[in-house]
Structure formats: C-alpha cells, structure tokens
Design a protein around this motif. Structure first.
Motif, PDB file in Angstrom:
ATOM      1  N   ASN A  31       5.056  11.268  70.967  1.00 10.79           N
ATOM      2  CA  ASN A  31       5.441  12.274  71.950  1.00 10.79           C
ATOM      3  C   ASN A  31       6.785  12.892  71.586  1.00 10.79           C
ATOM      4  O   ASN A  31       7.702  12.193  71.152  1.00 10.79           O
ATOM      5  CB  ASN A  31       5.560  11.638  73.347  1.00 10.79           C
ATOM      6  N   PRO A  94       4.344  17.130  60.697  1.00 12.24           N
ATOM      7  CA  PRO A  94       5.540  17.400  59.884  1.00 12.24           C
ATOM      8  C   PRO A  94       6.727  17.878  60.735  1.00 12.24           C
ATOM      9  O   PRO A  94       7.849  17.411  60.561  1.00 12.24           O
ATOM     10  CB  PRO A  94       5.064  18.496  58.918  1.00 12.24           C
ATOM     11  N   HIS A  97       8.038  14.891  62.973  1.00 10.73           N
ATOM     12  CA  HIS A  97       8.792  13.918  62.175  1.00 10.73           C
ATOM     13  C   HIS A  97      10.157  14.493  61.796  1.00 10.73           C
ATOM     14  O   HIS A  97      11.178  13.795  61.848  1.00 10.73           O
ATOM     15  CB  HIS A  97       7.990  13.554  60.925  1.00 10.73           C
ATOM     16  N   HIS A  98      10.177  15.764  61.440  1.00 10.57           N
ATOM     17  CA  HIS A  98      11.442  16.422  61.069  1.00 10.57           C
ATOM     18  C   HIS A  98      12.423  16.417  62.238  1.00 10.57           C
ATOM     19  O   HIS A  98      13.639  16.311  62.046  1.00 10.57           O
ATOM     20  CB  HIS A  98      11.153  17.860  60.612  1.00 10.57           C
ATOM     21  N   ALA A 101      15.375  13.975  62.543  1.00 10.11           N
ATOM     22  CA  ALA A 101      16.585  14.028  61.704  1.00 10.11           C
ATOM     23  C   ALA A 101      17.817  14.197  62.596  1.00 10.11           C
ATOM     24  O   ALA A 101      17.709  14.608  63.751  1.00 10.11           O
ATOM     25  CB  ALA A 101      16.480  15.172  60.700  1.00 10.11           C
ATOM     26  N   LYS A 102      18.982  13.865  62.042  1.00 12.57           N
ATOM     27  CA  LYS A 102      20.227  13.889  62.836  1.00 12.57           C
ATOM     28  C   LYS A 102      20.791  15.300  62.922  1.00 12.57           C
ATOM     29  O   LYS A 102      21.859  15.609  62.375  1.00 12.57           O
ATOM     30  CB  LYS A 102      21.240  12.927  62.231  1.00 12.57           C
ATOM     31  N   PHE A 103      20.105  16.170  63.625  1.00  8.43           N
ATOM     32  CA  PHE A 103      20.595  17.534  63.813  1.00  8.43           C
ATOM     33  C   PHE A 103      21.857  17.521  64.674  1.00  8.43           C
ATOM     34  O   PHE A 103      21.999  16.676  65.569  1.00  8.43           O
ATOM     35  CB  PHE A 103      19.517  18.391  64.499  1.00  8.43           C
ATOM     36  N   SER A 131       1.871  21.909  71.821  1.00  4.99           N
ATOM     37  CA  SER A 131       1.245  20.663  72.268  1.00  4.99           C
ATOM     38  C   SER A 131       0.154  20.936  73.296  1.00  4.99           C
ATOM     39  O   SER A 131       0.353  21.718  74.223  1.00  4.99           O
ATOM     40  CB  SER A 131       2.297  19.734  72.875  1.00  4.99           C
ATOM     41  N   THR A 181      -2.188  12.542  67.183  1.00  4.42           N
ATOM     42  CA  THR A 181      -1.945  11.525  66.171  1.00  4.42           C
ATOM     43  C   THR A 181      -1.501  10.231  66.843  1.00  4.42           C
ATOM     44  O   THR A 181      -1.132  10.216  68.022  1.00  4.42           O
ATOM     45  CB  THR A 181      -0.870  11.994  65.167  1.00  4.42           C
ATOM     46  N   ASP A 187       7.043   5.591  60.219  1.00  3.21           N
ATOM     47  CA  ASP A 187       6.764   6.860  59.547  1.00  3.21           C
ATOM     48  C   ASP A 187       5.310   7.051  59.142  1.00  3.21           C
ATOM     49  O   ASP A 187       5.004   7.915  58.329  1.00  3.21           O
ATOM     50  CB  ASP A 187       7.646   6.955  58.290  1.00  3.21           C
ATOM     51  N   HIS A 188       4.413   6.222  59.692  1.00  3.32           N
ATOM     52  CA  HIS A 188       3.008   6.265  59.283  1.00  3.32           C
ATOM     53  C   HIS A 188       2.186   6.954  60.379  1.00  3.32           C
ATOM     54  O   HIS A 188       2.205   6.523  61.528  1.00  3.32           O
ATOM     55  CB  HIS A 188       2.515   4.834  59.043  1.00  3.32           C
ATOM     56  N   TYR A 189       1.466   8.015  60.007  1.00  2.00           N
ATOM     57  CA  TYR A 189       0.702   8.810  60.968  1.00  2.00           C
ATOM     58  C   TYR A 189      -0.794   8.625  60.734  1.00  2.00           C
ATOM     59  O   TYR A 189      -1.238   8.416  59.601  1.00  2.00           O
ATOM     60  CB  TYR A 189       1.113  10.281  60.867  1.00  2.00           C
TER      61      TYR A 189
END
Lengths: 216, 216
Positions: A31, A94, A97-98, A101-103, A131, A181, A187-189
């Motif tokens: 989610n 993708p 998951h992105h 990241a530490k935005f 979604s 998904t 990290d496994h989808y």
C-alpha cells in the motif's frame, strides 16, 4: 530443512538478518500511504504492514519506524490526522518501490516517481489516481511498541473508493480482479491468482468451495 | 468506481460489512498458530494478521480477538509463553481453513483437520510438519487495542525452520518457492508467482531488477 536459533540469528550481519527476518511473516500487502503537510505539500510512502483490526468500527493499522523514510509521512499524519491507503498494482510496482527512496522533505514523491495525486472532497490527504482501491483514513491513535521504538498507526476508515465490478454479492471485494501485487521481504514482488473462496468453517465437516447467490 | 463513506459503511448489515472491510487491506499472509496448554494439549488456529515489527530484535506480531475462536490459543500463549507460526501452503488450505471452526477446548485441531504436530527440543508449542516454514516464538507482550478490544500479540523469534534451497545469497528467503498461499478477506485463497526483486530504492533513478552474486 535448516533450523536457525536466536543466538545464530543475532550473530548474522545486520543487512543479511534484515533480509531474512523480513521474509518470514509470509506475503504482505503493498500500500502507498498518501499524506500532506499542513501547507498541502503531498507525500507518498510504501508500506507492507497494513493490517485489519476490525470491521465495526472499521479499523486498519500499519507499523512505522520513527526515524526512517516514512517520518515525513508520520509527521503529516500527526499534523493533519488524515491519510490514505492506496493498493499497489503489479503495473505500479516500479513507482511504488521508488517512492521508498529517501526523498527530501520538500520533494513530492508523486511527481518524482510518476504517480498522480487526487483529492476527495473535504479530505486533506491525497489519494493515488493509478490505484484501483483507495481508502481515506482518520488517525485514532499511535501505539508505541516499546521493544524496538516502532509505532502502530491505528486509523478509522472515512471512505473507500473501489471498482463496483469486483464486489461479490456478500460484500467480499475480490481484489484478485484488481491486479494487486503482494510483497515478501524487503524488495520481492509477486502476482496473484485466485484459487477460490471456502465456506464458513464448521466443526463437523471440511470446508467446501463457496457458492454465492450471484457473482459479478 | 464507487465511493462509500463511513456513514454508509456503518449502515451495512454486520456480516456484509465484515466481508467488505476484511477485503480492504490487501493480500494477507496465512499462518497457523501452534500452541499447547500446560498439560500438553495441542491447539491450532489460522491467523491472517502476522506482521513484521523489526529484525533486531527479531519481532513478529499478530492480532487476536479476545472472545472468539483463537481464545484457546491466547490462553495457551499466556500460560506457556511460547507458540509457533507455520506458513500455509496452497495444498494445506482446506485443513488450515477448517482449523478456524469452533472446535471444543479438549479437541485437537491437528487431529481433526488432518495435520501433524512436531516438537522442537525444549519448546512446548507444537509446529506443523506439513508447513515448509515454521517459526518458534516467545511471547513478549500483549498490547490491548482499546478501540475494539483486540490484542496485538508481540513475540520474539526463538528459532526458524526453513528449506535451505529457498535462501538467496543476501539472506532473503524466497517464499515464492514454497507454494505458500495468500488470503484476502475472510475466506479467499490465492496462489502466488514471483515477478522479481528490485534494487534498493535510490532518489536519483527508478529501481532496477536486483542482481545477486549467486542465486540458489
């Protein structure tokens, strides 16, 4: 079969142990948590720990770490008391998951990963257009987990946006029709196929395939 | 797309609402909780709420209702302080679902649904032989959820039994090789296929497929 004991687990290198232990609970929902700060700056964070707490009142919860990526999200939730859960499809993986990241605080994960915010009437937190299943949540309580400093974020459902065609006649929402998904580990989808519903469990006999009056 | 609001949700018939709300969190892991009372009478209960709390210390938790089926399990856990999580394969689904029936206290779900208990050295709670992934847990804390009377059962991992062949070189346990099922809602079971692992999320670029030194 291998058996690993607590002392051996504790002796593993930290990253290796994190990969291993994160794999053990089984498949996890994916989610995206949508939130905004009081100035309206939107934020997006991937969580794999959303759990059902109860249907009446309708409560969901997720686990968050106070000092890592979802901190902006946590600050937003504390400040505005609202947030959204947005189910992640295989196609969105993708981008989702992105978003982990530490935005920087002032950066919108929506813009940077390529997802689109939308706002429901009188609701300050953004949902994700892409979604097929979005849930508006209102914060009820942050429960501190003293053993490791994590927090259980408990909220009540304000609204749900879902495709009517996926609704069974008994109220079950058939998410296997939404191409969602499932995550394992860090990290496994995974993609999912329905193997069917089973009848209400009774002591006297094994469950049988569920027959409904009408299926959509 | 349909939007349902809290007031409409609260007006739904109770069973319909339970089906609907239980479907919303996404895919859920399927685990059988193995426990025994102080006299050694074994017990088995299906839970779909196991969640990862942290890797150091290695903590997992699940949600339980105090006044329903898993009560025997909860009493056992409180009395003996130990229990097991056993991942449910697609093949085990009928037995696992059946174990959720309201069996009498003195009845072993193992015997009645057709699963086999096994005991690890110096560990009072039974594991499930048929499961490819069993975890021995020690109770740390029962956290009451005041909003609906449920409890979060927090435990620390004592041991893990897993197939060595499913272990990736970085510590990730590839549960997609274990034929595990995922649940949605109250009674819907699913099979899973891996779509791959993704690289550690970085701000600068979208994630890429994960390359490991060697895969099993």
């Amino acid at each position: 079969m291998t058996v690993i004991k607590r002392t051996e687990l504790e002796a593993l290198p930290s990253r290796y142990r994190a990969q291993f232990v994160n794999s053990l609970s089984g498949y996890k929902s994916a989610n995206l948590v949508g939130s905004a700060n009081p100035q309206g700056q939107p934020n997006l964070a991937l969580v794999s720990s959303v759990v059902h707490l109860g249907a009446d009142p309708a409560l969901l919860a997720h686990v968050t770490r106070p000092h890592t990526v979802p901190r902006h999200t946590l600050e937003n939730i504390e400040a505005t008391r609202v947030y959204t859960y947005n189910a992640v499809t295989c196609q969105m993986v993708p981008q989702a998951h992105h978003s982990a990241a530490k935005f920087a605080r002032e950066v919108s994960e929506f813009e940077n990963v390529g997802l689109t915010p939308e706002y429901h009437p009188n609701f300050a937190a953004p949902a994700v257009v892409e979604s097929p299943l979005s849930i508006g949540m209102e914060l009820l309580e942050l429960v501190p987990i003293k053993h490791n400093g994590t927090l259980l974020v408990i909220g009540q459902i304000c609204w749900v946006k879902y495709p009517q065609a996926a609704l069974h006649s008994d109220g079950h929402l058939d998410i296997s029709k939404l191409d969602l998904t499932a995550i394992s580990g860090l990290d496994h989808y995974h993609s999912i196929a329905s193997v069917g519903r089973l009848s209400y469990p009774e002591v006297e006999h094994p469950p049988t395939p569920l027959k409904l009056d009408k299926l959509p």
